[in-house]
Design a protein around this motif. Structure first.
Motif, short mmCIF file in Angstrom:
data_model
loop_
_atom_site.label_atom_id
_atom_site.label_comp_id
_atom_site.label_asym_id
_atom_site.label_seq_id
_atom_site.Cartn_x
_atom_site.Cartn_y
_atom_site.Cartn_z
N VAL A 1 0.83 -1.21 0.00
CA VAL A 1 0.00 0.00 0.00
C VAL A 1 0.86 1.26 0.00
CG1 VAL A 1 -1.71 1.31 1.31
CG2 VAL A 1 -1.96 -1.16 1.07
N LEU A 2 1.94 1.25 0.76
CA LEU A 2 2.83 2.42 0.77
C LEU A 2 3.44 2.66 -0.61
CD1 LEU A 2 4.74 2.26 4.18
CD2 LEU A 2 2.95 3.86 3.47
N ALA A 3 3.77 1.58 -1.32
CA ALA A 3 4.30 1.75 -2.67
C ALA A 3 3.28 2.45 -3.56
CB ALA A 3 4.68 0.38 -3.26
N GLY A 4 2.01 2.03 -3.45
CA GLY A 4 0.97 2.66 -4.24
C GLY A 4 0.73 4.10 -3.84
N VAL A 5 0.67 4.35 -2.55
CA VAL A 5 0.43 5.71 -2.06
C VAL A 5 1.55 6.64 -2.47
CG1 VAL A 5 0.26 7.11 0.03
CG2 VAL A 5 -1.05 4.98 -0.15
N SER A 6 2.80 6.15 -2.45
CA SER A 6 3.94 7.00 -2.80
C SER A 6 3.83 7.54 -4.22
CB SER A 6 5.25 6.22 -2.64
OG SER A 6 5.35 5.19 -3.62
N MET A 7 3.13 6.81 -5.10
CA MET A 7 2.96 7.27 -6.48
C MET A 7 2.00 8.44 -6.59
SD MET A 7 2.70 3.50 -8.21
CE MET A 7 3.91 2.23 -7.80
N GLN A 8 1.15 8.62 -5.58
CA GLN A 8 0.19 9.73 -5.57
C GLN A 8 0.69 10.94 -4.79
OE1 GLN A 8 -2.76 9.39 -7.37
NE2 GLN A 8 -1.88 7.42 -8.00
N VAL A 9 1.72 10.75 -3.98
CA VAL A 9 2.22 11.81 -3.11
C VAL A 9 2.61 13.07 -3.87
CG1 VAL A 9 4.13 12.45 -1.57
CG2 VAL A 9 2.87 10.33 -1.19
N PRO A 10 3.26 12.98 -5.06
CA PRO A 10 3.65 14.21 -5.75
C PRO A 10 2.50 15.18 -6.00
CG PRO A 10 4.74 12.34 -6.75
CD PRO A 10 3.76 11.78 -5.76
N LEU A 11 1.28 14.67 -6.10
CA LEU A 11 0.13 15.54 -6.33
C LEU A 11 -0.16 16.46 -5.15
CD1 LEU A 11 -2.31 12.99 -8.02
CD2 LEU A 11 -1.18 14.92 -9.14
N TYR A 12 0.32 16.09 -3.99
CA TYR A 12 0.00 16.82 -2.76
C TYR A 12 1.16 17.68 -2.26
CZ TYR A 12 -4.11 13.86 -2.61
OH TYR A 12 -5.29 13.23 -2.93
N VAL A 13 2.27 17.68 -2.97
CA VAL A 13 3.44 18.43 -2.54
C VAL A 13 3.73 19.54 -3.55
CG1 VAL A 13 5.89 18.32 -1.97
CG2 VAL A 13 4.40 16.37 -1.45
N ARG A 14 3.58 20.78 -3.12
CA ARG A 14 3.83 21.90 -4.03
C ARG A 14 5.28 21.87 -4.50
NH1 ARG A 14 1.51 26.48 -5.83
NH2 ARG A 14 2.83 28.30 -6.22
N ASP A 15 5.45 21.99 -5.81
CA ASP A 15 6.79 21.87 -6.38
C ASP A 15 6.96 22.88 -7.50
OD1 ASP A 15 9.32 20.99 -7.04
OD2 ASP A 15 8.60 19.34 -8.30
N VAL A 16 7.07 24.14 -7.13
CA VAL A 16 7.31 25.20 -8.09
C VAL A 16 8.81 25.32 -8.27
CG1 VAL A 16 7.05 27.65 -8.59
CG2 VAL A 16 5.22 26.42 -7.43
N PRO A 17 9.33 25.01 -9.46
CA PRO A 17 10.77 24.92 -9.64
C PRO A 17 11.52 26.23 -9.58
CG PRO A 17 9.65 24.65 -11.73
CD PRO A 17 8.59 24.67 -10.67
N ARG A 18 10.83 27.33 -9.88
CA ARG A 18 11.51 28.61 -9.90
C ARG A 18 10.46 29.72 -9.89
NH1 ARG A 18 12.20 25.74 -14.42
NH2 ARG A 18 10.82 26.24 -16.15
#
Length: 331
Positions: free
Chosen positions: A76-93
């Motif tokens: 389950v953690l492997a699956g959840v980790s694939m969705q995590v990027p959607l919840y972490v703001r990542d403005v590169p510049r």
């Protein structure tokens, strides 16, 4: 413990194992990208399938199946980790230049969405650019009568008499080099947004075909073609904004294939989470996020779901600031 208790415990255990297996399928589908219609549709619901897996973990803990629980946690953690990027703001510049584009994406369901409500939304949000899918001839007239072109007078419209194949762009900025983007089942448009002072942005309004009821290979082919054409259009170095109903979710590998070579999902960049947009006309809330915005050399600010009365989709409103400094470096 009685034999009845044992049977109940085993039943819970195997139901929990099945739930974890569902999460395992979700993780595999996210990575592999199936081409079967049924599997494609199931993979649209990966986040919900992961929730089922989490419920399975709770059940395994309740019956103290510790070894199975340990395996389930990894899955389950492997699956959840694939969705995590959607919840972490990542403005590169930080984008260069002054001002941002206030963008609204709207699928208006065969032209049936309330034109007055859509125009009110454009007005209240001070929208600069509106992309519309399922645009019909009658919807063009209804939107004009409601005053849309008083607010966004520059247009590139390819409506259809009926059905969902029409697409349109309404803008307060001048448009140049407007044309159909490739040969698709439904109209996909591309143009140059002229922001002034020699600054131009490649803008696309897209609507690839859905994976159902058409054969799945047709959906896969259109998604691959869309990726190729968008990346080709980015070769001139201008910032790129792609807005539309992608008929795909973040859990479809063919959608994520677009997000390479500098292309990013605006919702992912904003850390907005899933932001499901479909269906919007049911008693239950929307469950899949298929209305999306994709960027290259641009930074998203606001990103939120908005109501489109009369449509079966929610819209997406975003503020986007093109990064012309980065674009110049890339040239």
């Amino acid at each position: 413990m009685t034999s009845r208790d044992n049977r109940a415990r085993r039943a819970v255990h195997w139901c929990a194992v099945a739930a974890v297996a569902v999460a395992a399928f979700a993780a595999v589908a996210h990575i592999v990208g199936p081409e079967s219609n049924k599997l494609i549709i199931l993979s649209s619901f990966v986040p919900l399938l992961l929730v089922i897996g989490i419920a399975g973990l709770v059940a395994l803990a309740a019956v103290r199946a510790w070894r199975t629980l340990a395996v389930g946690v990894v899955v389950v953690l492997a699956g959840v980790s694939m969705q995590v990027p959607l919840y972490v703001r990542d403005v590169p510049r930080t984008a260069s230049g002054d001002g941002s584009i206030r963008l609204l994406q709207a699928n208006i369901r065969l032209g049936e969405a309330d034109p007055e409500a859509l125009v009110d939304l454009v007005r209240s949000r001070s929208v600069d650019v509106l992309t519309v899918e399922e645009l019909t001839d009658s919807a063009v007239e209804d939107l004009r009568a409601a005053g849309l072109q008083d607010l966004l007078p520059v247009t590139y419209l390819v409506p259809k008499r009926s059905g969902g194949g029409g697409t349109g762009i309404y803008s307060r900025f001048p448009l140049g080099e407007a044309e159909l983007l490739g040969n698709f089942s439904m109209s996909n448009l591309v143009t140059k947004l002229d922001l002034g002072d020699g600054r131009t942005v490649t803008l696309a309004a897209v609507h690839p075909m859905p994976p159902y009821p058409s054969p799945s290979w047709m959906w896969a082919t259109e998604m691959e073609k869309l990726r190729t054409l968008l990346h080709e259009r980015a070769s001139d170095g201008d910032p790129v904004v792609v807005s539309g109903d992608f008929n795909s979710t973040y859990s479809h590998s063919r959608y994520r294939d677009i997000l390479t070579d500098g292309f990013t999902d605006a919702g992912e960049q904003a850390g907005a989470g899933l932001v499901p947009t479909y269906p919007a006309d049911r008693w239950y809330p929307p469950v899949i996020a298929i209305d999306r915005i994709v960027l290259k050399d641009a930074v998203v600010g606001e990103y939120e779901r908005v109501e489109l009365p009369g449509s079966d989709h929610y819209g997406i409103f975003a503020t986007v600031t093109p990064d012309f400094t980065s674009a110049e470096v890339a040239r």
